[in-house]
Design a protein around this motif. Sequence first.
Motif, PDB file in Angstrom:
ATOM      1  N   THR A  55      -5.061   2.734   9.955  1.00  0.00           N
ATOM      2  CA  THR A  55      -5.846   2.063   8.916  1.00  0.00           C
ATOM      3  C   THR A  55      -5.129   0.818   8.423  1.00  0.00           C
ATOM      4  O   THR A  55      -5.734  -0.255   8.273  1.00  0.00           O
ATOM      5  N   GLU A  98      -6.379  -3.025   8.756  1.00  0.00           N
ATOM      6  CA  GLU A  98      -6.605  -3.842   7.555  1.00  0.00           C
ATOM      7  C   GLU A  98      -5.868  -5.188   7.637  1.00  0.00           C
ATOM      8  O   GLU A  98      -6.363  -6.189   7.094  1.00  0.00           O
ATOM      9  N   ARG A 158       0.859  -1.173   0.000  1.00  0.00           N
ATOM     10  CA  ARG A 158       0.000   0.000   0.000  1.00  0.00           C
ATOM     11  C   ARG A 158       0.905   1.236   0.000  1.00  0.00           C
ATOM     12  O   ARG A 158       1.930   1.237   0.675  1.00  0.00           O
TER      13      ARG A 158
END
Length: 261
Positions: A253, A257, A228
Amino acid sequence: MPLIYLPELRLHAHVTGPENGAPLLLIHGLGQDHQLWQSLCDRLPGHRILSYDLRGHGASDCPPAPYSMGSLIRDAERLCEHIGLKETVVIGHGLGGLVAQGLAVKRLDLVRGLVLSHTAARIGFSSQWQDRIAKIREGGMAALHDQVMERWFGRAWRDAPGLEAVSARFLATPAEGWAGCAAALSGSDFYQTTATLRLPCLALAGTGDGATPADLVRETAELIPGHRFGLIRGADHLPMLGRADEYANAIKTFLSEIGHI
């Protein structure tokens, strides 16, 4: 905050959070210390967080330069073993990001995921680092201060959030320790080894970072399949200070995840 006694040196470590919290290892960059991470630690109270001062920095011992990247990686490895951290997400900034990559390649049993913050598989060239080391040797940390602050914060660096503390830590870094870690950076190129990694990875970059530009960070992230990439627009090299909430939220986040909560 304890000194961890390793066979040949002492490292200054700081552990926060509940013992059963998902573990994080935070590794700062060149010319800073573990205090760089305070704002992030405050925003992740449920995690078990180990931060420390790299050798030659902060309150850790300062062996004679030069240092090898292998020795910096080994320091992180032994600290994890000493504290008992396993399946850790390692967050590395700048130089700390290379240590994080090397630790993941060496000890996948210790590293579950990576956050590569404003870092790369290679930072600069040997000739650049040797020139900077020579300037530090001749004029001390003050010889590079303004140049480094402008690279980190931009042209308006004198008005940057957190400048006073960052500047003080930079100037307080032993020249021998800075030169030792700069030598480790000078000889490190992790493009081939980082490309072998298969683990969750978040790479963070800022559009205003003059030390590790966003394209360089993205190039490194693309070595790891499934990574990411987070771009913080307008952020400088140290967004954990000036953009603390946005920076922490991106990391939260990612941790959520991958179930590291």
